[in-house]
Scaffold this motif. Structure first.
Motif, PDB file in Angstrom:
ATOM      1  N   LEU A  64       0.822  -1.207   0.000  1.00 23.10           N
ATOM      2  CA  LEU A  64       0.000   0.000   0.000  1.00 23.10           C
ATOM      3  C   LEU A  64       0.861   1.265   0.000  1.00 23.10           C
ATOM      4  CD1 LEU A  64      -2.781  -1.022   2.528  1.00 23.10           C
ATOM      5  CD2 LEU A  64      -2.898  -0.987   0.036  1.00 23.10           C
ATOM      6  N   LEU A  65       1.997   1.198   0.681  1.00 26.86           N
ATOM      7  CA  LEU A  65       2.888   2.348   0.704  1.00 26.86           C
ATOM      8  C   LEU A  65       3.559   2.557  -0.650  1.00 26.86           C
ATOM      9  CD1 LEU A  65       4.550   1.861   4.203  1.00 26.86           C
ATOM     10  CD2 LEU A  65       2.649   3.344   3.581  1.00 26.86           C
ATOM     11  N   VAL A  66       3.875   1.462  -1.313  1.00 25.09           N
ATOM     12  CA  VAL A  66       4.487   1.561  -2.637  1.00 25.09           C
ATOM     13  C   VAL A  66       3.489   2.150  -3.633  1.00 25.09           C
ATOM     14  CG1 VAL A  66       5.432   0.211  -4.552  1.00 25.09           C
ATOM     15  CG2 VAL A  66       6.170  -0.259  -2.217  1.00 25.09           C
ATOM     16  N   GLU A  67       2.240   1.781  -3.522  1.00 22.92           N
ATOM     17  CA  GLU A  67       1.204   2.337  -4.397  1.00 22.92           C
ATOM     18  C   GLU A  67       1.040   3.840  -4.197  1.00 22.92           C
ATOM     19  OE1 GLU A  67      -2.452   0.259  -3.885  1.00 22.92           O
ATOM     20  OE2 GLU A  67      -1.610  -1.651  -4.550  1.00 22.92           O
ATOM     21  N   ALA A  68       1.339   4.334  -2.999  1.00 21.55           N
ATOM     22  CA  ALA A  68       1.168   5.754  -2.694  1.00 21.55           C
ATOM     23  C   ALA A  68       2.406   6.591  -3.023  1.00 21.55           C
ATOM     24  CB  ALA A  68       0.804   5.927  -1.228  1.00 21.55           C
ATOM     25  N   LEU A  69       3.412   5.968  -3.621  1.00 19.82           N
ATOM     26  CA  LEU A  69       4.600   6.728  -3.993  1.00 19.82           C
ATOM     27  C   LEU A  69       4.223   7.822  -4.967  1.00 19.82           C
ATOM     28  CD1 LEU A  69       7.311   3.979  -4.389  1.00 19.82           C
ATOM     29  CD2 LEU A  69       7.343   5.848  -2.777  1.00 19.82           C
ATOM     30  N   PRO A  70       4.820   8.946  -4.975  1.00 20.30           N
ATOM     31  CA  PRO A  70       5.980   9.432  -4.217  1.00 20.30           C
ATOM     32  C   PRO A  70       5.617  10.024  -2.862  1.00 20.30           C
ATOM     33  CG  PRO A  70       5.371  11.104  -5.792  1.00 20.30           C
ATOM     34  CD  PRO A  70       4.423   9.928  -5.985  1.00 20.30           C
ATOM     35  N   HIS A  71       4.334  10.095  -2.541  1.00 19.70           N
ATOM     36  CA  HIS A  71       3.908  10.723  -1.297  1.00 19.70           C
ATOM     37  C   HIS A  71       4.385   9.960  -0.064  1.00 19.70           C
ATOM     38  CE1 HIS A  71       1.494  13.318  -3.749  1.00 19.70           C
ATOM     39  NE2 HIS A  71       0.931  12.267  -4.316  1.00 19.70           N
ATOM     40  N   SER A  72       4.465   8.663  -0.157  1.00 25.68           N
ATOM     41  CA  SER A  72       4.853   7.850   0.995  1.00 25.68           C
ATOM     42  C   SER A  72       6.356   7.604   1.073  1.00 25.68           C
ATOM     43  CB  SER A  72       4.121   6.512   0.947  1.00 25.68           C
ATOM     44  OG  SER A  72       4.533   5.770  -0.190  1.00 25.68           O
ATOM     45  N   ALA A  73       7.132   8.243   0.228  1.00 27.26           N
ATOM     46  CA  ALA A  73       8.576   8.009   0.191  1.00 27.26           C
ATOM     47  C   ALA A  73       9.244   8.317   1.526  1.00 27.26           C
ATOM     48  CB  ALA A  73       9.216   8.818  -0.923  1.00 27.26           C
ATOM     49  N   HIS A  74       8.813   9.363   2.194  1.00 24.56           N
ATOM     50  CA  HIS A  74       9.420   9.728   3.480  1.00 24.56           C
ATOM     51  C   HIS A  74       9.179   8.642   4.528  1.00 24.56           C
ATOM     52  CE1 HIS A  74      11.313  12.574   6.128  1.00 24.56           C
ATOM     53  NE2 HIS A  74      10.349  12.390   7.012  1.00 24.56           N
ATOM     54  N   LEU A  75       7.991   8.082   4.535  1.00 25.71           N
ATOM     55  CA  LEU A  75       7.670   7.012   5.478  1.00 25.71           C
ATOM     56  C   LEU A  75       8.496   5.760   5.181  1.00 25.71           C
ATOM     57  CD1 LEU A  75       5.981   5.813   7.770  1.00 25.71           C
ATOM     58  CD2 LEU A  75       4.222   5.320   6.095  1.00 25.71           C
ATOM     59  N   ILE A  76       8.588   5.390   3.928  1.00 26.84           N
ATOM     60  CA  ILE A  76       9.371   4.211   3.549  1.00 26.84           C
ATOM     61  C   ILE A  76      10.841   4.427   3.876  1.00 26.84           C
ATOM     62  CG2 ILE A  76      10.124   2.785   1.609  1.00 26.84           C
ATOM     63  CD1 ILE A  76       7.346   3.302   0.359  1.00 26.84           C
ATOM     64  N   GLU A  77      11.350   5.607   3.598  1.00 29.05           N
ATOM     65  CA  GLU A  77      12.752   5.920   3.898  1.00 29.05           C
ATOM     66  C   GLU A  77      13.041   5.836   5.389  1.00 29.05           C
ATOM     67  OE1 GLU A  77      15.963   9.552   3.305  1.00 29.05           O
ATOM     68  OE2 GLU A  77      13.874   9.845   2.724  1.00 29.05           O
ATOM     69  N   THR A  78      12.141   6.362   6.195  1.00 24.00           N
ATOM     70  CA  THR A  78      12.309   6.293   7.648  1.00 24.00           C
ATOM     71  C   THR A  78      12.297   4.846   8.125  1.00 24.00           C
ATOM     72  OG1 THR A  78      11.234   8.435   7.917  1.00 24.00           O
ATOM     73  CG2 THR A  78      11.346   7.029   9.858  1.00 24.00           C
ATOM     74  N   LEU A  79      11.410   4.060   7.585  1.00 22.35           N
ATOM     75  CA  LEU A  79      11.332   2.654   7.969  1.00 22.35           C
ATOM     76  C   LEU A  79      12.625   1.917   7.615  1.00 22.35           C
ATOM     77  CD1 LEU A  79       9.551   0.382   9.068  1.00 22.35           C
ATOM     78  CD2 LEU A  79       8.724   0.030   6.759  1.00 22.35           C
ATOM     79  N   LEU A  80      13.133   2.156   6.427  1.00 20.42           N
ATOM     80  CA  LEU A  80      14.356   1.460   6.002  1.00 20.42           C
ATOM     81  C   LEU A  80      15.599   1.962   6.737  1.00 20.42           C
ATOM     82  CD1 LEU A  80      13.682   1.229   2.163  1.00 20.42           C
ATOM     83  CD2 LEU A  80      13.509  -0.574   3.867  1.00 20.42           C
ATOM     84  N   ASN A  81      15.633   3.220   7.082  1.00 19.96           N
ATOM     85  CA  ASN A  81      16.791   3.755   7.822  1.00 19.96           C
ATOM     86  C   ASN A  81      16.851   3.255   9.247  1.00 19.96           C
ATOM     87  OD1 ASN A  81      17.977   5.208   5.759  1.00 19.96           O
ATOM     88  ND2 ASN A  81      16.801   7.051   6.202  1.00 19.96           N
ATOM     89  N   ARG A  82      15.693   3.007   9.834  1.00 24.26           N
ATOM     90  CA  ARG A  82      15.667   2.545  11.216  1.00 24.26           C
ATOM     91  C   ARG A  82      16.004   1.082  11.285  1.00 24.26           C
ATOM     92  NH1 ARG A  82      13.133   4.910  15.578  1.00 24.26           N
ATOM     93  NH2 ARG A  82      14.316   3.261  16.482  1.00 24.26           N
TER      94      ARG A  82
END
Length: 82
Positions: A64-82
């Protein structure tokens, strides 16, 4: 005006200490993501401890987050960085 600022400050302080269980954190992140408030959801993820974050990450619907790209990019980035 001061009452409003004080109420917002108290709400933010309460949010910092609220998410001690993965279930509550996941629920809040999903509600924010459904409302397309991805930066706020990312802020919650960035404040989670490692145990709670692991529980949230395993249940988070990444498709669902991938479908919302580019708007959800910040959330995905935060998840992957943590």
């Amino acid at each position: 005006m001061n009452e409003s600022r004080e109420r917002i400050r108290r709400e933010r302080e309460r949010e910092k200490n609220t998410y001690t269980s993965p279930r509550l954190a996941l629920r809040r992140v999903l509600l924010l993501a459904e409302g397309r408030q991805f930066r706020e959801a990312a802020a919650i993820l960035s404040r989670l401890g490692p145990g709670v974050l692991q529980g949230v990450a395993s249940e988070l619907p990444i498709d669902l987050l991938v479908e919302a790209l580019p708007h959800s990019a910040h959330l995905i980035e935060t998840l992957l960085n943590r």
